[in-house]
Motif scaffolding. Structure first.
Motif, PDB file in Angstrom:
ATOM      1  N   GLY A  11     -10.156   2.989   3.836  1.00  0.00           N
ATOM      2  CA  GLY A  11      -9.171   4.042   3.595  1.00  0.00           C
ATOM      3  C   GLY A  11      -8.542   2.865   1.849  1.00  0.00           C
ATOM      4  O   GLY A  11      -7.561   3.581   1.270  1.00  0.00           O
ATOM      5  N   ALA A  12      -8.950   2.039   1.743  1.00  0.00           N
ATOM      6  CA  ALA A  12      -8.832   1.377   0.362  1.00  0.00           C
ATOM      7  C   ALA A  12      -8.764   2.074  -0.998  1.00  0.00           C
ATOM      8  O   ALA A  12      -7.930   1.804  -1.241  1.00  0.00           O
ATOM      9  N   MET A  17      -6.303   4.964  -5.407  1.00  0.00           N
ATOM     10  CA  MET A  17      -6.369   5.474  -6.542  1.00  0.00           C
ATOM     11  C   MET A  17      -4.737   5.842  -6.335  1.00  0.00           C
ATOM     12  O   MET A  17      -3.754   6.562  -7.064  1.00  0.00           O
ATOM     13  N   TRP A  18      -4.142   6.269  -5.135  1.00  0.00           N
ATOM     14  CA  TRP A  18      -2.520   6.784  -4.844  1.00  0.00           C
ATOM     15  C   TRP A  18      -1.894   6.081  -6.897  1.00  0.00           C
ATOM     16  O   TRP A  18      -1.187   6.302  -6.682  1.00  0.00           O
ATOM     17  N   ALA A  23       2.008   4.654 -10.680  1.00  0.00           N
ATOM     18  CA  ALA A  23       1.751   3.567 -11.346  1.00  0.00           C
ATOM     19  C   ALA A  23       2.267   4.156 -13.117  1.00  0.00           C
ATOM     20  O   ALA A  23       2.905   4.299 -14.094  1.00  0.00           O
ATOM     21  N   ALA A  24       1.240   5.393 -12.507  1.00  0.00           N
ATOM     22  CA  ALA A  24       1.094   6.014 -14.564  1.00  0.00           C
ATOM     23  C   ALA A  24       1.895   6.936 -14.544  1.00  0.00           C
ATOM     24  O   ALA A  24       1.745   7.846 -15.987  1.00  0.00           O
ATOM     25  N   ARG A  25       2.897   7.488 -13.463  1.00  0.00           N
ATOM     26  CA  ARG A  25       3.892   8.274 -12.779  1.00  0.00           C
ATOM     27  C   ARG A  25       3.421   9.554 -13.754  1.00  0.00           C
ATOM     28  O   ARG A  25       3.998  10.104 -15.273  1.00  0.00           O
ATOM     29  N   ASP A  80       5.295  11.377  -0.115  1.00  0.00           N
ATOM     30  CA  ASP A  80       6.091  10.939   0.101  1.00  0.00           C
ATOM     31  C   ASP A  80       6.732   9.957  -1.041  1.00  0.00           C
ATOM     32  O   ASP A  80       7.361  10.238  -1.522  1.00  0.00           O
ATOM     33  N   ARG A  81       6.332   8.902  -1.098  1.00  0.00           N
ATOM     34  CA  ARG A  81       6.324   7.868  -2.089  1.00  0.00           C
ATOM     35  C   ARG A  81       6.197   8.548  -3.985  1.00  0.00           C
ATOM     36  O   ARG A  81       6.685   8.295  -4.600  1.00  0.00           O
ATOM     37  N   TYR A  82       5.357   9.365  -4.026  1.00  0.00           N
ATOM     38  CA  TYR A  82       4.842   9.513  -5.070  1.00  0.00           C
ATOM     39  C   TYR A  82       6.609  10.667  -5.824  1.00  0.00           C
ATOM     40  O   TYR A  82       6.348  10.896  -6.367  1.00  0.00           O
TER      41      TYR A  82
END
Length: 89
Positions: A11-12, A17-18, A23-25, A80-82
């Motif tokens: 899963g890493a 990738m997420w 981070a790149a917005r 959700d984090r995105y």
């Protein structure tokens, strides 16, 4: 064509990738080949000759039944984090 394979690393790779996309917005994230089994780009494994999915034992430390939807649940977490990042939270 030649196979294009990235090791899942339990899963890493998916998490990284997420993280990079957030981070790149980037204004949008797509899963363009969610289950393109013939291309080898699925995030959930197919069971040959039977409908449904096998598990991904070991993904995020999950095993057995708990691992069956690991990537689907992890996708929900990252979406959700995105969304929160886009909203400025």
């Amino acid at each position: 064509g030649a196979p294009n394979v990235r090791l899942r690393r339990n899963g890493a790779t998916y998490d990284e990738m997420w993280r990079q996309a957030i981070a790149a917005r980037t204004p949008i994230v797509t899963l363009t080949s969610y289950n393109e089994w013939h291309e080898g780009t699925q995030i959930e494994p197919a069971r040959e000759g039977r409908p449904g999915y096998d598990s991904y034992d070991g993904a995020w430390g999950l095993h057995g039944k708990a691992a069956q939807r690991a990537y689907l649940e992890r996708t929900a977490l990252w979406v959700d984090r995105y969304r929160k990042r886009l909203a400025g939270q």
